[in-house]
Motif scaffolding. Structure first.
Motif, short mmCIF file in Angstrom:
data_model
loop_
_atom_site.label_atom_id
_atom_site.label_comp_id
_atom_site.label_asym_id
_atom_site.label_seq_id
_atom_site.Cartn_x
_atom_site.Cartn_y
_atom_site.Cartn_z
N ALA A 215 74.59 30.29 20.34
CA ALA A 215 74.88 29.94 18.95
C ALA A 215 74.45 31.07 18.00
N LEU A 216 73.28 31.65 18.25
CA LEU A 216 72.83 32.78 17.45
C LEU A 216 73.74 33.99 17.64
N PHE A 217 74.14 34.21 18.87
CA PHE A 217 75.05 35.32 19.18
C PHE A 217 76.36 35.16 18.42
N GLN A 218 76.91 33.97 18.42
CA GLN A 218 78.18 33.74 17.73
C GLN A 218 78.03 33.93 16.22
N THR A 219 76.85 33.66 15.69
CA THR A 219 76.61 33.83 14.26
C THR A 219 76.42 35.29 13.88
N HIS A 220 75.67 36.02 14.70
CA HIS A 220 75.22 37.35 14.30
C HIS A 220 75.89 38.51 15.03
N CYS A 221 76.50 38.26 16.18
CA CYS A 221 76.95 39.37 17.04
C CYS A 221 78.44 39.38 17.33
N SER A 222 79.12 38.25 17.12
CA SER A 222 80.49 38.12 17.61
C SER A 222 81.51 38.88 16.77
N ALA A 223 81.12 39.41 15.62
CA ALA A 223 82.07 40.22 14.86
C ALA A 223 82.45 41.48 15.63
N CYS A 224 81.53 41.97 16.47
CA CYS A 224 81.81 43.16 17.29
C CYS A 224 81.97 42.82 18.76
N HIS A 225 81.31 41.76 19.22
CA HIS A 225 81.33 41.38 20.63
C HIS A 225 82.03 40.03 20.75
N ALA A 226 83.37 40.09 20.79
CA ALA A 226 84.17 38.88 20.65
C ALA A 226 84.92 38.54 21.94
N GLY A 227 85.26 37.24 22.08
CA GLY A 227 86.15 36.79 23.14
C GLY A 227 85.52 36.85 24.51
N ALA A 228 86.34 36.62 25.53
CA ALA A 228 85.85 36.62 26.90
C ALA A 228 85.35 37.99 27.33
N GLN A 229 85.89 39.06 26.75
CA GLN A 229 85.45 40.41 27.09
C GLN A 229 84.20 40.83 26.32
N LEU A 230 83.84 40.07 25.29
CA LEU A 230 82.64 40.34 24.49
C LEU A 230 82.66 41.74 23.88
N THR A 231 83.83 42.14 23.39
CA THR A 231 83.97 43.38 22.63
C THR A 231 85.28 43.33 21.85
N THR A 232 85.29 44.02 20.72
CA THR A 232 86.54 44.23 19.98
C THR A 232 87.21 45.53 20.40
N ASP A 233 86.51 46.35 21.18
CA ASP A 233 86.97 47.69 21.56
C ASP A 233 87.10 48.61 20.37
N GLY A 234 86.44 48.25 19.27
CA GLY A 234 86.44 49.13 18.11
C GLY A 234 85.31 50.15 18.18
N PHE A 235 85.10 50.86 17.09
CA PHE A 235 84.05 51.88 17.00
C PHE A 235 83.16 51.56 15.81
N GLU A 236 81.86 51.60 16.04
CA GLU A 236 80.90 51.24 15.00
C GLU A 236 79.71 52.19 15.03
N ASN A 237 79.10 52.35 13.87
CA ASN A 237 77.81 53.02 13.76
C ASN A 237 76.76 51.91 13.76
N ASN A 238 76.01 51.81 14.86
CA ASN A 238 75.09 50.69 15.03
C ASN A 238 73.68 50.98 14.53
N GLY A 239 73.55 52.01 13.70
CA GLY A 239 72.27 52.26 13.07
C GLY A 239 71.27 52.99 13.92
#
Length: 339
Positions: A215-239
């Motif tokens: 539930a926490l993951f879906q709230t805070h992490c799923s914008a980048c780690h989505a779906g069954a593959q747990l990724t959007t395959d995009g590119f991000e600067n993660n700080g």
């Protein structure tokens, strides 16, 4: 496969030739395709029509993947940096190539690589049929020119016949070599894990703590780690801090806005593929969660998605408990050459 993108004329010519022609897959005498099971929720396995998963082709690619003949000093193979028991990662902060050379980046898992929209941490390759040439030539990895690799394969007592069987009479070439390696890597797909069973409706598949973590993951992490593959395959600067030696995707696009951005990795198998991030800076999932909880390092260009979470110690433990359920291993694949 740590990845310095080589832009020389040999690679460019090879890629253009492969894209234009493809290997002939029309022979009526070919054996049936290898069947690769995928977890529920995965899209059908993407396989380009010019490189079907013929059993003998996959078998050849597997042998090449684990054969150090493709490195300059014959000590390093693709499998040296991608170990099956570690979900095809290697457990090192940065992988070691020929002569003990240390690579630029952490070796990512190859599980589900067939589904990736781009390859390497910076997206420097767009398809499996071209990426193999990069680690082959990289002086920090296998350090062998393609011409030399092909000469070794042509002089080998067994490989010429294996290539001819897998490619309708064609011997070792840049195209057949890269196609064989790509065919094998496409079979590296996750076996279902507790996360998949939970997604399919089995609520008992996750412990109460892991469900809280999800539930926490879906709230805070799923914008980048989505779906069954747990990724959007995009590119991000993660700080995380960035150096001139490795500016991230900027080295591919030459766009200053891409400095410090890296491909969002799939979290499938994350419990088995420490250390983490492109440079392997974090040894544990707890350290990764702490980084994001603190809102990153505030590096220039940091994604607005990376911001302080202020989780309690119990919430951080729950998030780690969920991530530990992502203990993916390769699914068994029937490679028998039946029609």
């Amino acid at each position: 496969m740590l990845a310095r993108l080589w832009r020389g004329p040999f690679l460019l010519a090879a890629v253009l030739a492969m894209a234009a022609s493809g290997c002939d897959s029309s022979s009526p005498e070919r054996p049936a395709l290898v069947t690769v099971p995928v977890p529920q929720g995965f899209a059908p396995l993407p396989v380009p029509p010019q490189n079907p998963l013929y059993a003998d082709r996959v078998a050849l690619g597997e042998r090449l993947f684990f054969d150090p003949v493709l490195s300059r000093d014959r000590t390093v193979s693709c499998g040296s940096c991608h170990l099956p028991e570690l979900s095809f990662s290697d457990g090192r902060q940065r992988s070691v190539g020929v002569g003990g050379a240390t690579g630029l980046r952490n070796a990512p898992s190859l599980l589900n690589v067939a589904y990736r929209k781009s390859l390497f941490w910076d997206g420097g390759a767009l398809f499996l049929e071209s990426q193999a040439l990069v680690p082959l030539e990289d002086p920090h990895e296998m350090d062998l020119a393609p011409e030399a690799a092909l000469e070794r394969l042509r002089e080998h007592p067994e490989y010429p016949v294996l290539f001819e069987r897998a490619f309708d009479g064609d011997g070792p070439s840049v195209q057949t070599l890269t196609y064989a390696l790509a065919a094998y890597q496409r079979t590296l797909v996750s076996a279902p894990v507790a996360f998949d069973r939970y997604r399919a409706g089995d609520t008992s598949a996750l412990s109460p703590e892991a469900r809280d973590g999800l539930a926490l993951f879906q709230t805070h992490c799923s914008a980048c780690h989505a779906g069954a593959q747990l990724t959007t395959d995009g590119f991000e600067n993660n700080g995380t801090s960035v150096t001139d030696d490795d500016p991230g995707r900027e080295r591919i696009t030459f766009a200053s806005g891409d400095r410090g951005t890296f491909r969002v990795p799939s979290l499938r198998a994350v419990a088995r593929t420490a250390p983490y991030f492109h440079d392997g800076r974090f040894q544990t999932l707890e350290a990764v969660v702490a980084h994001y909880d603190e809102g990153g390092d505030g590096t220039p260009g940091q994604s607005p998605r990376v911001r302080p979470l202020r989780l309690s110690s119990g919430e951080k433990a729950a998030l780690v408990a969920f991530l530990q359920t992502l203990d993916d291993r390769p699914a068994a694949v029937d490679r028998s050459p039946t029609r």
